[in-house]
Write a protein that holds these residues in place. Sequence first.
Motif, short mmCIF file in Angstrom:
data_model
loop_
_atom_site.label_atom_id
_atom_site.label_comp_id
_atom_site.label_asym_id
_atom_site.label_seq_id
_atom_site.Cartn_x
_atom_site.Cartn_y
_atom_site.Cartn_z
N VAL A 180 -0.47 0.92 6.65
CA VAL A 180 0.07 2.12 7.30
C VAL A 180 -0.16 3.34 6.42
N ASP A 181 -0.62 4.44 7.01
CA ASP A 181 -0.83 5.68 6.24
C ASP A 181 0.43 6.54 6.18
N ALA A 182 1.17 6.54 7.31
CA ALA A 182 2.32 7.45 7.39
C ALA A 182 3.52 6.72 7.97
N VAL A 183 4.70 7.05 7.44
CA VAL A 183 5.94 6.52 8.00
C VAL A 183 6.82 7.71 8.39
N VAL A 184 7.30 7.68 9.63
CA VAL A 184 8.23 8.72 10.09
C VAL A 184 9.59 8.06 10.22
N VAL A 185 10.52 8.46 9.36
CA VAL A 185 11.88 7.90 9.42
C VAL A 185 12.69 8.75 10.40
N SER A 186 13.14 8.12 11.49
CA SER A 186 13.94 8.87 12.47
C SER A 186 15.39 8.88 12.04
N LEU A 187 15.96 10.05 11.95
CA LEU A 187 17.40 10.18 11.72
C LEU A 187 17.99 10.91 12.91
N MET A 222 0.84 -1.21 0.00
CA MET A 222 0.00 0.00 0.00
C MET A 222 0.87 1.25 0.00
N ALA A 223 0.48 2.25 -0.78
CA ALA A 223 1.29 3.46 -0.85
C ALA A 223 1.16 4.26 0.45
N ILE A 224 2.26 4.90 0.83
CA ILE A 224 2.25 5.77 2.01
C ILE A 224 1.58 7.09 1.62
N THR A 253 1.42 12.65 17.09
CA THR A 253 0.46 13.64 16.56
C THR A 253 -0.29 13.08 15.35
N LEU A 254 0.43 12.41 14.46
CA LEU A 254 -0.23 11.86 13.27
C LEU A 254 -1.24 10.79 13.69
N THR A 255 -0.85 9.95 14.66
CA THR A 255 -1.75 8.89 15.14
C THR A 255 -3.00 9.50 15.77
N LYS A 256 -2.78 10.50 16.63
CA LYS A 256 -3.92 11.14 17.32
C LYS A 256 -4.88 11.78 16.32
N ASN A 257 -4.34 12.18 15.19
CA ASN A 257 -5.18 12.87 14.21
C ASN A 257 -5.63 11.96 13.08
N GLY A 258 -5.53 10.63 13.30
CA GLY A 258 -6.21 9.69 12.42
C GLY A 258 -5.34 8.90 11.45
N LEU A 259 -4.03 9.14 11.42
CA LEU A 259 -3.19 8.38 10.48
C LEU A 259 -2.55 7.18 11.18
N ARG A 260 -2.66 6.02 10.57
CA ARG A 260 -1.98 4.83 11.11
C ARG A 260 -0.50 5.00 10.79
N THR A 261 0.31 5.11 11.84
CA THR A 261 1.69 5.58 11.67
C THR A 261 2.70 4.61 12.27
N VAL A 262 3.81 4.46 11.59
CA VAL A 262 4.94 3.69 12.13
C VAL A 262 6.15 4.61 12.16
N GLN A 263 6.96 4.46 13.22
CA GLN A 263 8.22 5.20 13.31
C GLN A 263 9.35 4.23 13.03
N THR A 264 10.15 4.50 12.01
CA THR A 264 11.30 3.63 11.75
C THR A 264 12.57 4.33 12.22
N VAL A 265 13.57 3.53 12.48
CA VAL A 265 14.86 4.10 12.87
C VAL A 265 15.76 3.97 11.65
N GLY A 266 15.99 5.07 10.98
CA GLY A 266 16.68 5.04 9.69
C GLY A 266 15.78 4.37 8.65
N ILE A 267 16.37 4.05 7.51
CA ILE A 267 15.60 3.38 6.44
C ILE A 267 15.46 1.91 6.83
N PRO A 268 14.22 1.41 6.91
CA PRO A 268 14.07 0.05 7.42
C PRO A 268 14.55 -1.02 6.46
N ASP A 269 14.92 -2.13 7.03
CA ASP A 269 15.31 -3.30 6.25
C ASP A 269 14.08 -3.76 5.46
N PRO A 270 14.27 -4.21 4.22
CA PRO A 270 13.11 -4.66 3.42
C PRO A 270 12.32 -5.79 4.09
N SER A 271 12.95 -6.51 5.04
CA SER A 271 12.23 -7.61 5.68
C SER A 271 11.14 -7.10 6.63
#
Length: 425
Positions: A45-52, A1-3, A21-39
């Motif tokens: 998921v509606d939104a991805v927040v990449v933590s750098l 599914m597209a983000i 904030t995104l979750t509270k306002n209705g977006l199903r969100t995941v926080q990744t640490v850096g670019i996630p492994d393809p596995s």
Amino acid sequence: MAILLGSIADDYTGASDLANTLTKNGLRTVQTVGIPDPSLAFPGVDAVVVSLKIRSVAADEAVAAARKADQWLRGRGAAHVLYKICSTFDSTDAGNIGPVTEALAQAAGGGIVLATPAFPETGRTVYLGHLFVNGRPLNESPLKDHPLNPMHDANLVRVLARQSQGAVGLVNLATVSMGPAAVKERLGALSARGMTAAIADAVFERDLEVLGEVALETPLSTGASGLGLGLARALVRAGRTSTHADTSDAIRPVGGLAAIVAGSCSAATLKQIEVAERSMPVLRLDTEKLLAGSDEISAAIAWAGERMSAAPVIVAASASPDVVSRLQARYGREASGHAIEAATATIAGELVARGVKRLVIAGGETSGATVDRLGIPAFLIGPEIAPGVPVLRTIGNSQGEMLMALKSGNFGGEDFFGAALAMMR
Ligand SMILES: Nc1ncnc2c1ncn2[C@@H]1O[C@H](COP(=O)(O)OP(=O)(O)OP(=O)(O)O)[C@@H](O)[C@H]1O
Ligand SMILES: O=C(O)[C@@H](O)C(=O)CO
């Protein structure tokens, strides 16, 4: 599914603040640490927040990391990327807000970028381009004493211009209050005058709703959680996502021991430690000894090891501005900061190795060093402990599922640590 929405956060606590904030306002969100492994798959998921961890590194390093994250997010369908910066605009004249914004804008094909750190729920408002923190101008707020990037100018048009190649304009509150069409017109006029970024005023959430709607039609924006709120609400209003993101799965109990590690020296964290000390054991690290090479780390691990099976403990490097300045004068700002981050991360890592499954970290850089040390690839977002701070559930780490909270230095009420532990079972 597209983000639907992508975000690149310049530190890990900021990422969890935005994901909350995104979750509270209705977006199903995941926080990744850096670019996630393809596995690691993130279905539904509606939104991805990449933590750098790019707030306080050299600008070219920050730009390179942000560009890669941007490519990854765009490759997964994100038509809009929010570059999540601190709501107190933490940066220096060397960057990194200006250089990263410009690099991402160039990659997105140019165009003026709307920027605002306003986050009214935590007292950050922008008026006539000036940032106020709980009603005080940025340069008179506790941010003037920040250990890594002391903020001495509240005029963000000036601050951003000093770290940008292009010119910076202002979208003032009068324009924002007239609605999306007026903001678009103003951005068009600024762009025609050669401006490449514009600081936007925002005092109330309704201002951020206007800005979010406008930003969503562009490829890139720069801002804090307030702009995230505006973008999320615009997506929900447009019927592009559900209106409810469930957090109950993330909060399931994990058991194990609990601990708090603090490296933030903000006024809020210092008060929170003082309050927690009334009800839990607190070890204040002697950071002068630590930097002089004595074995403070092993001593702290032993101290916590003796106590934490009975009750949660706090280990804190946090100190008042005069102690911080003394240490920085002797060892240098960056060297002392990084050495202490490494020490707190080692301590946190050892506590986890000794059975801690519920871990609260105070401070953005401190959180970044600890999460990296633990090798956590991503987080599910749980309920909010305090504005800007959710409970997080780790995904894919070798220690098994843990509950964590990454507290931005200035966030949370006086009883934050007690409140966090009460929610993390
Ligand atoms: N006693 C101390 N003396 C000097 N520096 C310290 C001391 N204790 C912690 N530090 C350093 O101060 C910095 C605090 O930054 P950190 O980002 O962790 O907290 P913060 O700035 O309050 O949080 P945020 O970035 O979320 O607002 C870290 O580099 C940390 O290692
Ligand atoms: O925006 C904020 O203030 C926080 O999310 C943060 O980034 C502090 O590190």
